[in-house]
Design a protein around this motif. Structure first.
Motif, PDB file in Angstrom:
ATOM      1  N   SER A 171     -61.604  24.263 -25.371  1.00 63.24           N
ATOM      2  CA  SER A 171     -61.736  23.683 -26.706  1.00 63.24           C
ATOM      3  C   SER A 171     -62.278  24.778 -27.619  1.00 63.24           C
ATOM      4  N   LEU A 172     -61.561  25.054 -28.702  1.00 63.41           N
ATOM      5  CA  LEU A 172     -61.951  26.112 -29.640  1.00 63.41           C
ATOM      6  C   LEU A 172     -62.435  25.473 -30.932  1.00 63.41           C
ATOM      7  N   SER A 173     -63.568  25.950 -31.419  1.00 66.30           N
ATOM      8  CA  SER A 173     -64.216  25.256 -32.531  1.00 66.30           C
ATOM      9  C   SER A 173     -63.452  25.361 -33.836  1.00 66.30           C
ATOM     10  N   TYR A 174     -62.621  26.390 -34.012  1.00 66.04           N
ATOM     11  CA  TYR A 174     -61.925  26.518 -35.297  1.00 66.04           C
ATOM     12  C   TYR A 174     -60.943  25.368 -35.506  1.00 66.04           C
ATOM     13  N   GLU A 175     -60.590  24.673 -34.429  1.00 66.95           N
ATOM     14  CA  GLU A 175     -59.706  23.512 -34.531  1.00 66.95           C
ATOM     15  C   GLU A 175     -60.472  22.216 -34.748  1.00 66.95           C
ATOM     16  N   ILE A 176     -61.798  22.272 -34.694  1.00 70.92           N
ATOM     17  CA  ILE A 176     -62.614  21.055 -34.660  1.00 70.92           C
ATOM     18  C   ILE A 176     -63.833  21.228 -35.563  1.00 70.92           C
ATOM     19  N   GLY A 177     -64.120  20.247 -36.368  1.00 66.08           N
ATOM     20  CA  GLY A 177     -65.404  20.224 -37.049  1.00 66.08           C
ATOM     21  C   GLY A 177     -65.453  21.017 -38.336  1.00 66.08           C
ATOM     22  N   SER A 178     -66.663  21.095 -38.890  1.00 66.58           N
ATOM     23  CA  SER A 178     -66.914  21.658 -40.205  1.00 66.58           C
ATOM     24  C   SER A 178     -67.370  23.117 -40.081  1.00 66.58           C
ATOM     25  N   PRO A 179     -67.510  23.842 -41.208  1.00 65.31           N
ATOM     26  CA  PRO A 179     -67.923  25.241 -41.137  1.00 65.31           C
ATOM     27  C   PRO A 179     -69.304  25.463 -40.516  1.00 65.31           C
ATOM     28  N   GLY A 180     -70.223  24.505 -40.594  1.00 67.52           N
ATOM     29  CA  GLY A 180     -71.565  24.693 -40.043  1.00 67.52           C
ATOM     30  C   GLY A 180     -71.532  24.971 -38.550  1.00 67.52           C
ATOM     31  N   LEU A 181     -72.212  26.021 -38.088  1.00 71.26           N
ATOM     32  CA  LEU A 181     -72.080  26.483 -36.706  1.00 71.26           C
ATOM     33  C   LEU A 181     -72.554  25.463 -35.687  1.00 71.26           C
ATOM     34  N   ARG A 182     -73.756  24.929 -35.834  1.00 70.28           N
ATOM     35  CA  ARG A 182     -74.314  24.095 -34.767  1.00 70.28           C
ATOM     36  C   ARG A 182     -73.579  22.766 -34.635  1.00 70.28           C
ATOM     37  N   GLU A 183     -73.277  22.109 -35.760  1.00 71.64           N
ATOM     38  CA  GLU A 183     -72.554  20.842 -35.665  1.00 71.64           C
ATOM     39  C   GLU A 183     -71.132  21.052 -35.147  1.00 71.64           C
ATOM     40  N   ARG A 184     -70.531  22.172 -35.544  1.00 67.04           N
ATOM     41  CA  ARG A 184     -69.179  22.486 -35.047  1.00 67.04           C
ATOM     42  C   ARG A 184     -69.220  22.771 -33.545  1.00 67.04           C
ATOM     43  N   GLU A 185     -70.224  23.485 -33.100  1.00 68.73           N
ATOM     44  CA  GLU A 185     -70.375  23.745 -31.671  1.00 68.73           C
ATOM     45  C   GLU A 185     -70.590  22.444 -30.909  1.00 68.73           C
ATOM     46  N   ASN A 186     -71.458  21.581 -31.424  1.00 65.08           N
ATOM     47  CA  ASN A 186     -71.696  20.293 -30.763  1.00 65.08           C
ATOM     48  C   ASN A 186     -70.404  19.499 -30.623  1.00 65.08           C
ATOM     49  N   ALA A 187     -69.619  19.436 -31.708  1.00 60.88           N
ATOM     50  CA  ALA A 187     -68.367  18.683 -31.668  1.00 60.88           C
ATOM     51  C   ALA A 187     -67.396  19.289 -30.656  1.00 60.88           C
ATOM     52  N   THR A 188     -67.379  20.616 -30.562  1.00 55.97           N
ATOM     53  CA  THR A 188     -66.473  21.280 -29.633  1.00 55.97           C
ATOM     54  C   THR A 188     -66.875  21.019 -28.191  1.00 55.97           C
ATOM     55  N   VAL A 189     -68.172  21.027 -27.926  1.00 55.50           N
ATOM     56  CA  VAL A 189     -68.656  20.719 -26.578  1.00 55.50           C
ATOM     57  C   VAL A 189     -68.293  19.288 -26.199  1.00 55.50           C
ATOM     58  N   LEU A 190     -68.548  18.345 -27.106  1.00 54.80           N
ATOM     59  CA  LEU A 190     -68.197  16.948 -26.826  1.00 54.80           C
ATOM     60  C   LEU A 190     -66.691  16.803 -26.607  1.00 54.80           C
ATOM     61  N   ASN A 191     -65.910  17.525 -27.397  1.00 53.09           N
ATOM     62  CA  ASN A 191     -64.463  17.471 -27.239  1.00 53.09           C
ATOM     63  C   ASN A 191     -64.058  17.887 -25.828  1.00 53.09           C
ATOM     64  N   ALA A 192     -64.645  18.982 -25.344  1.00 52.83           N
ATOM     65  CA  ALA A 192     -64.333  19.433 -23.991  1.00 52.83           C
ATOM     66  C   ALA A 192     -64.794  18.417 -22.948  1.00 52.83           C
ATOM     67  N   ALA A 193     -65.945  17.800 -23.182  1.00 53.39           N
ATOM     68  CA  ALA A 193     -66.491  16.840 -22.222  1.00 53.39           C
ATOM     69  C   ALA A 193     -65.689  15.557 -22.154  1.00 53.39           C
ATOM     70  N   LEU A 194     -64.941  15.240 -23.223  1.00 52.26           N
ATOM     71  CA  LEU A 194     -64.190  13.984 -23.310  1.00 52.26           C
ATOM     72  C   LEU A 194     -62.766  14.094 -22.766  1.00 52.26           C
ATOM     73  N   GLY A 195     -62.406  15.243 -22.227  1.00 52.06           N
ATOM     74  CA  GLY A 195     -61.033  15.422 -21.776  1.00 52.06           C
ATOM     75  C   GLY A 195     -60.594  14.405 -20.743  1.00 52.06           C
ATOM     76  N   GLY A 196     -61.461  14.076 -19.797  1.00 47.77           N
ATOM     77  CA  GLY A 196     -61.099  13.099 -18.769  1.00 47.77           C
ATOM     78  C   GLY A 196     -60.885  11.714 -19.343  1.00 47.77           C
ATOM     79  N   TRP A 197     -61.738  11.320 -20.299  1.00 49.25           N
ATOM     80  CA  TRP A 197     -61.574  10.011 -20.952  1.00 49.25           C
ATOM     81  C   TRP A 197     -60.239   9.938 -21.679  1.00 49.25           C
TER      82      TRP A 197
END
Length: 435
Positions: A171-197
């Protein structure tokens, strides 16, 4: 014909629409503990279909059943920061326990003006990928400073990870979330974690549809509105974890003709409340708790919960009504079950009816830096093209795509020539006949 299905907390609703959105059939069934059974029940309730289905749109919240979260290895490409600002810091304990894998911060990325900050340490990234693979982790989240406007460092890191961990799902953050680094990173991590669901939801849906003899493209409702294809959803599940109440609210607006309203979504559990302005739910303007209570900024609607029949629900309604003085309070949702007399209220079908007629949507938010007017025009044209290409990737028929909104403005706290660009593109879903 198009079919919308709302896999709700209390009931599962299906609405079949024909030309001009005319309702050609509908069904309501009590929701089962599993999605697959809920889907089969409501499809059986539709009976014999009057014509082939062109596309199926599904509304389903993350909270419908327990989720098997994936552990995620996180690579941040950014200038060094205090450990108190590192990956997973500030996460709720339960979220960190469910998701957190190894993480590494390497210097690099880009500034908000697009200036490269450092060369990527490929050797460090390769070693990190191998260690994660040895630990049995296949889900990776990559987040670089400045990535929404300059994704090169993330793409380079993804290549290195793939070479050293061939089974990696990235999961690459430039495809997900806003310009802010930490919130974008959080969203990218959650995105990767949700793959099985996401994989299991797509699999359950396709299996149920095949069992009912339906062979059509499958789409899923996203939180901020509109639909995305099943393949797009599997790559970006974090954008579609809580679409039920926003879809129901939009359906209630269409049913009643109300453009401003407070909407109560009643089902099993607390009542979920949103405010409608110009037919759209009001969105979060600041970072807010997303899945597992982790702070993200994804443009999702504001949803406030309160127990049914309590003073708290009245207080929430009154507070939301202050945004839309004089507007009606609408009720939507499946309630606590299917009425025994079969006289099902129209509001039980709001979310499914909205999904059946919804378009595909894609949204971007970028920071661009231009030395002059000519360069800015080129960057804005590229942003428009990017939004249009994204909505096609999300399942839209290329012949129907268009820019729904496009705006840019200078960023006041940055040097001249730096602009924030936002765009939303829409298009009609590709149907069975077009595949």
């Amino acid at each position: 014909m198009r079919l919308g299905i709302d896999v709700g907390r209390a009931t599962t609703a299906a609405v079949l629409t024909g030309p001009a959105g005319r309702i050609a059939g509908r069904a309501l069934a009590d929701s089962a503990p599993t999605r697959a059974v809920s889907l089969r029940r409501v499809l059986a309730g539709l009976g014999r279909l009057p014509a082939p289905i062109g596309a199926v749109a599904v509304v389903c919240d993350l909270g419908r059943r327990p989720v098997a979260w994936r552990r995620v290895a996180v690579l941040r490409i950014a200038p060094g920061a205090h450990p108190a600002l590192g990956p997973f810091v500030g996460w709720p304990d339960a979220a960190r326990a469910a998701v957190a894998g190894p993480h590494l911060v390497v210097t690099g990325g880009s500034s908000l003006t697009g200036r490269p900050l450092a060369t990527l340490d490929r050797r460090a990234v390769a070693g990190f990928a191998r260690r994660a693979r040895e630990a049995g982790i296949t889900a990776f989240a990559v987040c670089a400073a400045g990535a929404p406007g300059a994704p090169g460092p993330e793409l380079e890191a993804a290549q290195v990870i793939a070479e050293n961990a061939p089974d990696a799902v990235l999961s690459l953050s430039y495809e997900i979330g806003s310009p802010g680094l930490r919130e974008r990173e959080n969203a990218t991590v959650l995105n990767a974690a949700l793959g099985g669901w996401a994989d299991s939801l797509v699999r359950d849906t396709r299996h149920a549809l095949r069992s009912a003899g339906i062979d059509a493209p499958v789409l899923f409702a996203r939180d901020s509105g509109g639909l995305v294809s099943a393949d797009y959803f599997r790559r970006h599940p974090v954008i579609a974890t809580a679409p039920a109440t926003p879809c129901a609210a939009r359906g209630a607006a269409a049913r009643t003709g109300a453009r401003q309203a407070v909407v109560r979504d009643a089902g099993a559990g607390p009542v979920r409340c949103v405010t409608l302005v110009d037919g759209e739910p009001v969105r979060h303007e600041r970072p807010h708790p997303g899945p597992l209570g982790v702070r993200v900024q994804l443009g999702a609607p504001e949803i406030t919960e309160a127990p049914a029949g309590t003073e708290a629900l009245g207080a929430v309604t009154d507070r939301l009504a202050e945004r839309v003085p004089g507007a009606p309070v609408l009720t939507t949702g499946g309630g606590s079950g299917t009425p025994a007399d079969g006289d099902t209220p129209e509001e039980a079908f709001d979310a499914a009816r909205y999904a059946a007629g919804a378009d595909c949507r894609a949204e971007i938010e970028h920071i661009v830096a231009a030395a002059g007017t000519a360069e800015l025009d080129q960057l804005l044209a590229a942003a428009r093209d990017h939004a249009l290409s994204l909505v096609i990737a999300a399942g839209a028929d290329p012949a129907t795509t268009k820019l729904h909104t496009f705006a840019h403005a200078p960023v006041a706290y940055l040097p001249a020539g730096v602009h924030r660009v936002t765009a939303r593109a829409t298009g009609e879903p590709v149907t069975r006949a077009q595949r």
